[in-house]
Structures are given as structure tokens and as C-alpha cells.
Design a protein around this motif. Structure first.
Motif, PDB file in Angstrom:
ATOM      1  N   ILE A  69      30.641  51.536  51.125  1.00 53.22           N
ATOM      2  CA  ILE A  69      30.283  50.494  52.083  1.00 53.22           C
ATOM      3  C   ILE A  69      30.865  49.161  51.626  1.00 53.22           C
ATOM      4  N   GLY A  70      31.487  48.437  52.549  1.00 51.88           N
ATOM      5  CA  GLY A  70      31.963  47.099  52.226  1.00 51.88           C
ATOM      6  C   GLY A  70      33.446  46.924  52.449  1.00 51.88           C
ATOM      7  N   ALA A  71      33.847  45.659  52.544  1.00 53.04           N
ATOM      8  CA  ALA A  71      35.231  45.331  52.855  1.00 53.04           C
ATOM      9  C   ALA A  71      36.044  44.924  51.633  1.00 53.04           C
ATOM     10  N   GLY A  72      35.383  44.637  50.510  1.00 55.36           N
ATOM     11  CA  GLY A  72      36.085  44.212  49.307  1.00 55.36           C
ATOM     12  C   GLY A  72      36.350  42.722  49.272  1.00 55.36           C
ATOM     13  N   ASN A  73      36.855  42.255  48.114  1.00 52.79           N
ATOM     14  CA  ASN A  73      37.180  40.839  47.905  1.00 52.79           C
ATOM     15  C   ASN A  73      35.990  39.912  48.148  1.00 52.79           C
ATOM     16  N   TYR A  74      34.822  40.314  47.668  1.00 51.17           N
ATOM     17  CA  TYR A  74      33.618  39.494  47.793  1.00 51.17           C
ATOM     18  C   TYR A  74      33.627  38.405  46.720  1.00 51.17           C
ATOM     19  N   VAL A  75      32.930  37.307  47.024  1.00 49.48           N
ATOM     20  CA  VAL A  75      32.797  36.235  46.038  1.00 49.48           C
ATOM     21  C   VAL A  75      31.720  36.569  45.022  1.00 49.48           C
ATOM     22  N   CYS A  76      30.734  37.355  45.433  1.00 52.17           N
ATOM     23  CA  CYS A  76      29.694  37.857  44.539  1.00 52.17           C
ATOM     24  C   CYS A  76      29.053  39.053  45.220  1.00 52.17           C
TER      25      CYS A  76
ATOM     26  N   LYS B 142      25.146  40.101  19.508  1.00 52.38           N
ATOM     27  CA  LYS B 142      25.105  41.569  19.395  1.00 52.38           C
ATOM     28  C   LYS B 142      24.495  42.231  20.628  1.00 52.38           C
ATOM     29  N   ALA B 143      24.699  41.614  21.800  1.00 56.73           N
ATOM     30  CA  ALA B 143      24.254  42.213  23.055  1.00 56.73           C
ATOM     31  C   ALA B 143      25.182  43.364  23.433  1.00 56.73           C
ATOM     32  N   ASN B 144      24.755  44.172  24.366  1.00 56.99           N
ATOM     33  CA  ASN B 144      25.476  45.373  24.788  1.00 56.99           C
ATOM     34  C   ASN B 144      26.073  45.166  26.179  1.00 56.99           C
ATOM     35  N   PHE B 145      27.183  45.855  26.427  1.00 57.10           N
ATOM     36  CA  PHE B 145      27.890  45.667  27.695  1.00 57.10           C
ATOM     37  C   PHE B 145      28.164  47.011  28.354  1.00 57.10           C
ATOM     38  N   ILE B 146      28.057  47.037  29.696  1.00 61.51           N
ATOM     39  CA  ILE B 146      28.360  48.241  30.474  1.00 61.51           C
ATOM     40  C   ILE B 146      29.463  47.912  31.473  1.00 61.51           C
ATOM     41  N   TRP B 147      30.509  48.699  31.417  1.00 63.77           N
ATOM     42  CA  TRP B 147      31.694  48.515  32.259  1.00 63.77           C
ATOM     43  C   TRP B 147      31.660  49.496  33.417  1.00 63.77           C
ATOM     44  N   CYS B 148      31.818  48.987  34.638  1.00 57.51           N
ATOM     45  CA  CYS B 148      31.860  49.818  35.852  1.00 57.51           C
ATOM     46  C   CYS B 148      33.156  49.514  36.599  1.00 57.51           C
ATOM     47  N   PRO B 149      34.297  49.971  36.104  1.00 65.18           N
ATOM     48  CA  PRO B 149      35.585  49.554  36.669  1.00 65.18           C
ATOM     49  C   PRO B 149      35.787  49.946  38.126  1.00 65.18           C
ATOM     50  N   GLY B 150      35.326  51.132  38.522  1.00 67.15           N
ATOM     51  CA  GLY B 150      35.515  51.567  39.898  1.00 67.15           C
ATOM     52  C   GLY B 150      34.829  50.656  40.889  1.00 67.15           C
ATOM     53  N   SER B 151      33.568  50.365  40.637  1.00 66.28           N
ATOM     54  CA  SER B 151      32.802  49.483  41.505  1.00 66.28           C
ATOM     55  C   SER B 151      33.385  48.077  41.509  1.00 66.28           C
ATOM     56  N   ASN B 152      33.759  47.577  40.334  1.00 67.25           N
ATOM     57  CA  ASN B 152      34.335  46.233  40.237  1.00 67.25           C
ATOM     58  C   ASN B 152      35.594  46.111  41.093  1.00 67.25           C
ATOM     59  N   MET B 153      36.496  47.065  40.983  1.00 66.27           N
ATOM     60  CA  MET B 153      37.758  46.990  41.701  1.00 66.27           C
ATOM     61  C   MET B 153      37.547  47.157  43.199  1.00 66.27           C
ATOM     62  N   PHE B 154      36.608  47.984  43.594  1.00 67.01           N
ATOM     63  CA  PHE B 154      36.331  48.170  45.015  1.00 67.01           C
ATOM     64  C   PHE B 154      35.763  46.904  45.638  1.00 67.01           C
ATOM     65  N   MET B 155      34.830  46.247  44.959  1.00 67.87           N
ATOM     66  CA  MET B 155      34.146  45.087  45.522  1.00 67.87           C
ATOM     67  C   MET B 155      34.914  43.777  45.343  1.00 67.87           C
ATOM     68  N   PHE B 156      35.639  43.656  44.226  1.00 69.52           N
ATOM     69  CA  PHE B 156      36.221  42.361  43.875  1.00 69.52           C
ATOM     70  C   PHE B 156      37.724  42.391  43.611  1.00 69.52           C
ATOM     71  N   ASP B 157      38.292  43.597  43.517  1.00 69.24           N
ATOM     72  CA  ASP B 157      39.690  43.754  43.131  1.00 69.24           C
ATOM     73  C   ASP B 157      39.963  43.136  41.766  1.00 69.24           C
ATOM     74  N   LYS B 158      38.926  43.065  40.949  1.00 68.83           N
ATOM     75  CA  LYS B 158      39.026  42.584  39.578  1.00 68.83           C
ATOM     76  C   LYS B 158      37.965  43.307  38.752  1.00 68.83           C
ATOM     77  N   THR B 159      38.159  43.324  37.443  1.00 69.80           N
ATOM     78  CA  THR B 159      37.140  43.890  36.559  1.00 69.80           C
ATOM     79  C   THR B 159      37.004  42.995  35.327  1.00 69.80           C
ATOM     80  N   ALA B 160      36.100  43.364  34.455  1.00 69.92           N
ATOM     81  CA  ALA B 160      35.844  42.557  33.256  1.00 69.92           C
ATOM     82  C   ALA B 160      37.053  42.544  32.319  1.00 69.92           C
ATOM     83  N   LYS B 161      37.083  41.575  31.439  1.00 74.93           N
ATOM     84  CA  LYS B 161      38.135  41.480  30.416  1.00 74.93           C
ATOM     85  C   LYS B 161      37.839  42.515  29.333  1.00 74.93           C
TER      86      LYS B 161
END
Length: 403
Positions: A69-76, A221-240
Motif C-alpha cells: 500500500i502506498g505511492a512511495g517518496n513520502y516525507v515521513c 551502545k543502543a541497538n539498530f534494526i534495518w528494514c531495507p525493503g520497507s525503507n526503499m518502498f516508502m522513501f526510496d532511501k534507507t539508513a546509512k
């Protein structure tokens, strides 16, 4: 039912080391040692590789449906949420009982080798349902939806939820900087202001992380979770992601829901590897990826004493994948659904090839039969009947590509 058994003639990725042509013995649902059982042994014939059961570190099981669901390229994330709740697909999904949607999510995970999932949603939603699922769902956590004024108000606020985490030795989980608007980009600053960034903190998405944000996450020492598929679909970008890993941050991979993410954890890790190559012109190692779906999430969710690796005393959550070679980590990273040969939860087979019907019978597991990617499989419960129930609820022959 046998309370003790072993698998032999199998390569084992613990994943701290690789044991070739080895054995593992399970007793009373836990890993006993690396020997053959004198009670019951299953010879795997030197054709398979054994891994710890996969941990999917970020899913929204209540969002299990399709298509995306969604069109992509969202600001948030917020305008996407508006699109979600205005969509016909969302209305169609809501014709189904919550338990049936959760079962769909559980089976989507199980057939890809996942034995444990973190379902990011308030406890009042998932706690009445998770004990009815065929896989383990982590329930010991505190949470916020996101660190912003416009989040979905999950939990009792950052201060209270973070204090719960510290007092009860459990993770505090939140989406963070899932967008590019001014407030999203203040996510880490907000956590620091609330003194809620530490080893107890589990951060999801982080696509807006600055270099200073990454430095602070690593420092605390916090923990991070990467969701590249969702990031690219919604924003066309992902985390560094390269910078995050090089900073030494404990990093895991999650699927998010099928509304935005990849269809299963196997597709997610392959997609992540592809995106990493496109971004940095180098490969994210298969060994690193395997750790990001086993050891790392177990540490992030503070369950490493029980899950995440094949070690004496830990839960008998095991994943048998077809194939063996010099680089055993690549077997899992390159696996497709048909390659998932056998899955155990606490020493009990819950999914596998029909070639292993003897294992199900000897260990007292009930099952039904399904076909995945043309391969006959055995599975706990009855997903075929579940799909018929879904189709009856929505009024047509619904197809779901993740099942």
C-alpha cells in the motif's frame, strides 16, 4: 514422543563457528551437546546445513496482508499511514478476525525459517493472540511507536516506557527518524533529552540518521534494526547502513509488514545485500547477514541466554537448510522458500519437507500438508484451512504471495 533426539551428518553454523559433518543432541527442548543420541538419531546424510532458528527483529503481524500500500517518496511515515487507512486493501484486511491475520503473519515467517519474531505493537493488541501462534512472539518489551509529537501514542510515553525497560531488564523499542521532516530528524535528540538512549534501546529504521546520530547511538551502545525493503518502498532511501556497522552498532534485519516490506526474511536479506552493493559498491558479507538474523537480534532483545545461537543449554530452535559447501553462510543467504528443509521450535518439528515425515511422527508433532514453490511440505496447524477462511471473509479467491 521422544524427549531426546539428535541430528547427525550435518554441517552446523552456530554461528560463532562452523562444525562440519557434525551432530547436535536435543533433550527436553534444549540443546544438550554436539553428540549423537543413544535414544533416537536422524542421519541427515551430509546434504544439509543447520542454523539457529531465525529471529525476525521487526514485523507488524497485524499488518499481514497484500498487496503493498502506498505511492512511495513520502516525507515521513504519517502520510503513508493516511494512505493505508484510506485504502480498499486496509478495509478488506479488516474483514478478517485479528487472530486469522496474526496466523497469516506467523505462517509467513515460519515457512522462511523464522522461529521468533518481534511484533511491534501495544501489548493489549498482541498478548491475547500470540500464544495461539505456531512460532514464538517476543512479548517482554516496552515501546513507543516513534519519538515524535504525531506518533500513534503506543505505550505510556518515553519516560515511563524506558524506565519499565531498565527496571525489568527488557528492551525499549521504537521507530526512529522514519522520515525527513524537521521533527523526524530530531529523533535521537529527543531520546537523549529523555535519557532514553542506552543498551536497552532498540531503534528501527533510522533513515534520517546524521553522522552525529550514529556516533551517539554507538556511544550509548543502543541497538539498530534495518528494514531495507520497507525503507526503499516508502522513501526510496534507507539508513546509512555501512556507517552504522562500521560504528560497531549491534544491527539486525527485520521485514516490517508486507504492506511495505519484502515478502519474507529470506527475500529481505537478499534485498538488503543487493541495496548494500548498490550503495557502496562492495558486498555485505554473508557471515555478517547471518549474525543479523540470529545473534544480533537475540542480544538486542535481551534473550541471548536462550536464543540466537546453537549452544548448550539454549532453546532447541533449529533451522535445517538444503545444501552444504565451503561457505555455509551463503547457503542461508541464498536460500529460497523451497530450501527450508526443517524447522524446530524448542525441539519440536513445526515445518519441513515431506521427506521428514518420520521426524514429525517420531517426535509427536501433528501436521497438515501444503505445497510451497512446488515442494510438498509438512506444517503444524492448517494454513490451507486458514486461507479458505480468509477467502470466505473477503468474498473472493484471495491470493497471498507470501503463503
Amino acid at each position: 514422543m521422544n524427549a531426546e533426539f539428535s541430528l547427525s551428518a550435518i554441517d552446523i553454523v552456530t554461528p560463532g563457528e562452523v562444525k562440519t559433518d557434525s551432530s547436535v543432541r536435543i533433550a527436553d527442548g534444549k540443546i544438550a551437546d554436539f553428540s549423537r543420541s543413544k535414544i533416537k538419531n536422524f542421519d541427515m546424510g551430509g546434504s544439509y546445513t543447520l542454523f539457529p532458528g531465525i529471529v525476525n527483529s521487526h514485523d507488524h503481524l497485524f499488518g499481514t496482508y497484500y498487496p503493498k500500500i502506498g505511492a512511495g517518496n513520502y516525507v515521513c511515515w504519517l502520510p503513508w499511514d493516511y494512505d493505508l487507512k484510506a485504502s480498499e486493501i486496509y478495509q478488506e484486511r479488516n474483514k478478517n478476525a485479528p487472530l486469522d491475520i496474526y496466523l497469516l503473519g506467523a505462517y509467513k515467517n515460519l515457512i522462511s525459517g523464522v522461529t521468533t519474531v518481534h511484533d511491534h505493537i501495544p501489548h493489549k493488541v498482541n498478548e491475547p493472540l500470540v500464544d495461539k501462534l505456531p512460532i514464538r512472539v517476543l512479548t517482554k518489551y516496552s515501546l513507543s511507536h516513534e519519538c515524535s509529537s504525531y506518533d500513534l501514542k503506543w505505550g505510556d510515553g518515553i519516560d515511563i516506557e524506558y524506565k519499565k525497560a531498565v527496571n525489568n531488564n527488557m528492551p525499549y523499542v521504537t521507530h526512529i527518524e522514519e522520515g525527513w521532516d524537521t521533527e523526524s530528524l530530531l529523533g535521537i535528540d529527543i531520546l537523549i533529552e529523555h535519557k532514553a538512549l542506552s543498551e536497552y534501546t532498540v531503534l528501527i529504521h533510522g533513515i534520517g540518521f546524521s553522522e552525529e546520530d550514529i556516533r551517539q547511538v554507538a556511544k550509548k551502545k543502543a541497538n539498530f534494526i534495518w528494514c531495507p525493503g520497507s525503507n526503499m518502498f516508502m522513501f526510496d532511501k534507507t539508513a546509512k547502513i555501512k556507517e552504522i556497522l562500521e560504528a560497531g552498532i549491534n544491527t539486525s534485519i527485520g521485514t516490517d509488514s508486507p504492506a511495505t516490506g519484502e515478502l519474507n526474511i529470506l527475500e529481505e536479506i537478499r534485498f538488503g545485500k543487493k541495496i548494500y552493493r548498490q550503495l557502496y559498491n562492495e558486498d555485505l558479507s554473508d557471515e555478517q547477514i547471518v549474525r543479523m538474523i540470529t545473534v544480533n537480534p537475540a542480544k538486542a532483545f535481551r534473550v541471548y541466554d536462550r536464543l540466537g545461537s546453537i549452544e548448550k543449554g539454549k532453546s532447541g530452535d533449529l533451522l535445517v537448510v538444503r545444501g552444504f559447501r565451503k561457505d555455509p553462510h551463503a547457503i542461508l543467504v541464498n536460500a529460497t522458500l523451497k530450501d527450508i528443509a526443517l524447522v524446530f521450535l524448542e525441539g519440536k518439528p513445526i515445518y519441513g519437507d515431506d521427506d521428514f515425515e518420520e521426524v514429525f511422527g517420531e517426535l509427536g508433532s501433528d501436521f497438515s500438508k501444503i505445497k510451497i514453490e512446488g515442494k510438498d511440505k509438512l506444517i503444524t496447524g492448517n494454513p490451507s484451512a486458514l486461507m479458505e477462511k480468509i477467502r470466505k471473509a473477503v468474498g473472493f479467491q484471495k491470493e497471498l504471495p507470501f503463503l
